[in-house]
Design an enzyme around this catalytic site. Structure first.
Site, PDB file in Angstrom:
ATOM      1  CB  THR A 221      -0.835  -0.053   1.303  1.00 30.25           C
ATOM      2  OG1 THR A 221      -1.737  -1.126   1.177  1.00 30.25           O
ATOM      3  CG2 THR A 221      -1.572   1.222   1.600  1.00 30.25           C
ATOM      4  NE  ARG A 249      -9.411  -7.112   3.123  1.00 30.02           N
ATOM      5  CZ  ARG A 249      -8.322  -6.336   3.147  1.00 30.02           C
ATOM      6  NH1 ARG A 249      -8.029  -5.569   2.124  1.00 30.02           N
ATOM      7  NH2 ARG A 249      -7.525  -6.339   4.190  1.00 30.02           N
ATOM      8  N   GLY A 251     -10.499  -3.024   2.898  1.00 31.89           N
ATOM      9  CA  GLY A 251      -9.484  -2.979   3.954  1.00 31.89           C
ATOM     10  C   GLY A 251      -9.594  -1.754   4.842  1.00 31.89           C
ATOM     11  CG  ASP A 252      -6.039  -0.728   6.921  1.00 35.53           C
ATOM     12  OD1 ASP A 252      -5.913  -1.486   5.925  1.00 35.53           O
ATOM     13  OD2 ASP A 252      -5.087  -0.075   7.392  1.00 35.53           O
ATOM     14  CB  THR A 272       1.005  -0.077   4.961  1.00 37.69           C
ATOM     15  OG1 THR A 272       1.168  -1.268   4.172  1.00 37.69           O
ATOM     16  CG2 THR A 272       2.302   0.203   5.706  1.00 37.69           C
ATOM     17  N   GLY A 273      -0.618  -2.645   6.135  1.00 37.36           N
ATOM     18  CA  GLY A 273      -0.491  -3.934   6.814  1.00 37.36           C
ATOM     19  C   GLY A 273      -1.759  -4.733   6.667  1.00 37.36           C
ATOM     20  N   GLY A 275      -5.084  -5.380   6.923  1.00 35.94           N
ATOM     21  CA  GLY A 275      -6.153  -4.428   7.179  1.00 35.94           C
ATOM     22  C   GLY A 275      -7.159  -4.810   8.245  1.00 35.94           C
TER      23      GLY A 275
HETATM   24  N1  ASP Z   1      -3.793  -2.390   4.580  1.00 32.82           N
HETATM   25  C1  ASP Z   1      -4.077  -2.858   3.255  1.00 32.82           C
HETATM   26  C2  ASP Z   1      -5.363  -3.640   3.280  1.00 32.82           C
HETATM   27  O1  ASP Z   1      -5.536  -4.433   4.178  1.00 32.82           O
HETATM   28  C3  ASP Z   1      -3.006  -3.710   2.669  1.00 32.82           C
HETATM   29  C4  ASP Z   1      -1.626  -3.111   2.705  1.00 32.82           C
HETATM   30  O2  ASP Z   1      -1.319  -2.268   3.525  1.00 32.82           O
HETATM   31  O3  ASP Z   1      -0.823  -3.490   1.860  1.00 32.82           O
HETATM   32  O4  ASP Z   1      -6.129  -3.513   2.387  1.00 32.82           O
END
Ligand code: ASP
Length: 353
Positions: A221, A249, A251-252, A272-273, A275
């Site tokens: 992200t 789906r 994400g965050d 990022t991570g 989500g």
């Molecule tokens: N946080 C993002 C999600 O879960 C993914 C990412 O950070 O790469 O959609």
């Protein structure tokens, strides 16, 4: 003399203990170095990013991508533009770069589509905008900004968001524009791993209970937080989400307070991570609340929220910039693509722990 050397050993013990503590928490201990005045901080995703798996060429390409984005945002801020302008311009550069999981180069859903999420927030007014699950908007971050500025809503999803972006005059592309071979192969690997697991172990519970699994455990992200000359903060995040995500789906990133948040009184945050864990921990707002209600510094609050994500079993990282230009970039993964620029234009780019 003896007292002095005793004191010295005690001090060393303290340093060693706090380093061990930082390692035990699996949080990078580099926060203390970010007390300079930064005006723009970016990330290009956190995950299993190990030097041994990186070629010199690939590393250089990532660094060049981050540098181009930082320079674009810095130029905007230098010219007196708002932190919102800088965040949007910076993220557009990263969205157009196929290396990052946002815009072109977004990861694939289980059904082989690219469905993107993005959000932006104005720290001065607490206005925010976001889009989720969009497949035809070239730069989702600009669509998020249009939602914020040209509608009475905060969040729009799917076809409605795409229709709105078109009417707002944003560039619409064929969904194939976002496709890259590398991400397609990532999906094939994830699908294979999914079916292997269900054959081998019937009790296997896919990650996040939805089969949402990042096969190479590398996210990607992009996000930016900025402080402009007028003292206003802004934050933005843009993503393709997670490889093999299913059932629409989200994400965050597009959820205000989870993956993205900005408030002039406290901090601008982009996460990022994984989500699902960032949503459940309401990470970005929690960080701001820790500063507002408990008086924590940006470094302390950043560390606390990433620890919380880790306690739940999630991983990832974030960038946070406070109203005084102090930055924190905590993560509990092996690496996070990240970069910063000071008010004087000094650029720092890092990838590994
Ligand atoms: N946080 C993002 C999600 O879960 C993914 C990412 O950070 O790469 O959609």
């Amino acid at each position: 003399m003896k007292t002095l050397s005793l004191l010295r050993s005690a001090a060393w013990m303290l340093v060693i203990c706090s380093n061990l503590q930082a390692r035990a928490n699996n949080i990078t201990a580099d926060d203390s170095t970010h007390q300079e005045k930064y005006v723009l901080v970016i990330h290009g995703g956190a995950g299993t990013i190990l030097k041994k798996n990186m070629t010199a060429q690939k590393e250089a390409a990532y660094k060049a991508g981050l540098e181009e984005a930082l320079k674009t945002g810095y130029k905007a801020l230098q010219a007196g533009k708002s932190s919102l302008d800088a965040v949007e311009a910076t993220i557009r550069v990263l969205e157009d770069n196929p290396l990052f999981n946002a815009g072109k180069g977004a990861v694939f859903t289980h059904d082989g589509r690219n469905e993107m999420d993005a959000a932006i927030m104005n720290g001065k007014t607490l206005e925010a905008g976001s889009v989720a699950g969009v497949s035809t908007i070239r730069n989702p971050i600009s669509a998020a900004r249009a939602v914020m500025e040209k509608s009475e809503h905060v969040m729009m999803a799917g076809r409605g968001a795409e229709q709105f972006a078109k009417e707002a005059g944003l560039e619409i592309v064929d969904p194939s524009y976002f496709r890259t071979q590398e991400r397609w192969e990532g999906l094939q690997k994830a699908l294979k791993a999914d079916s292997m697991k269900s054959k081998l172990d019937h009790s296997y519970q896919p990650a996040g209970k939805l089969g949402v699994e990042n096969i190479d455990n590398k996210f990607g992200t992009v996000g930016a937080v900025a402080l402009d000359k007028a003292g206003n903060l802004a934050a933005g995040t843009s993503t393709g989400g997670m490889t093999n995500k299913k059932y629409g789906r989200i994400g965050d990133a597009p959820i205000i307070g989870a993956g993205t948040y900005a408030n002039n009184n406290t901090v601008a945050v982009s996460c990022t991570g994984w989500g699902e864990f960032f949503i459940r921990s309401v990470v970005a707002y929690d960080l701001s609340a820790l500063m507002a209600y408990k008086g924590l510094t940006v470094q302390q609050a950043g560390k606390a929220v990433i620890e919380k994500v880790g306690t739940l079993g999630g991983n990832g990282g974030l960038i946070a910039l406070d109203k005084n230009g102090h930055a924190a970039l905590p993560f509990n993964t092996e690496g996070m693509y990240r970069g910063m620029v000071t008010a004087e234009g000094k650029i720092t780019i890092e990838i590994y722990k």
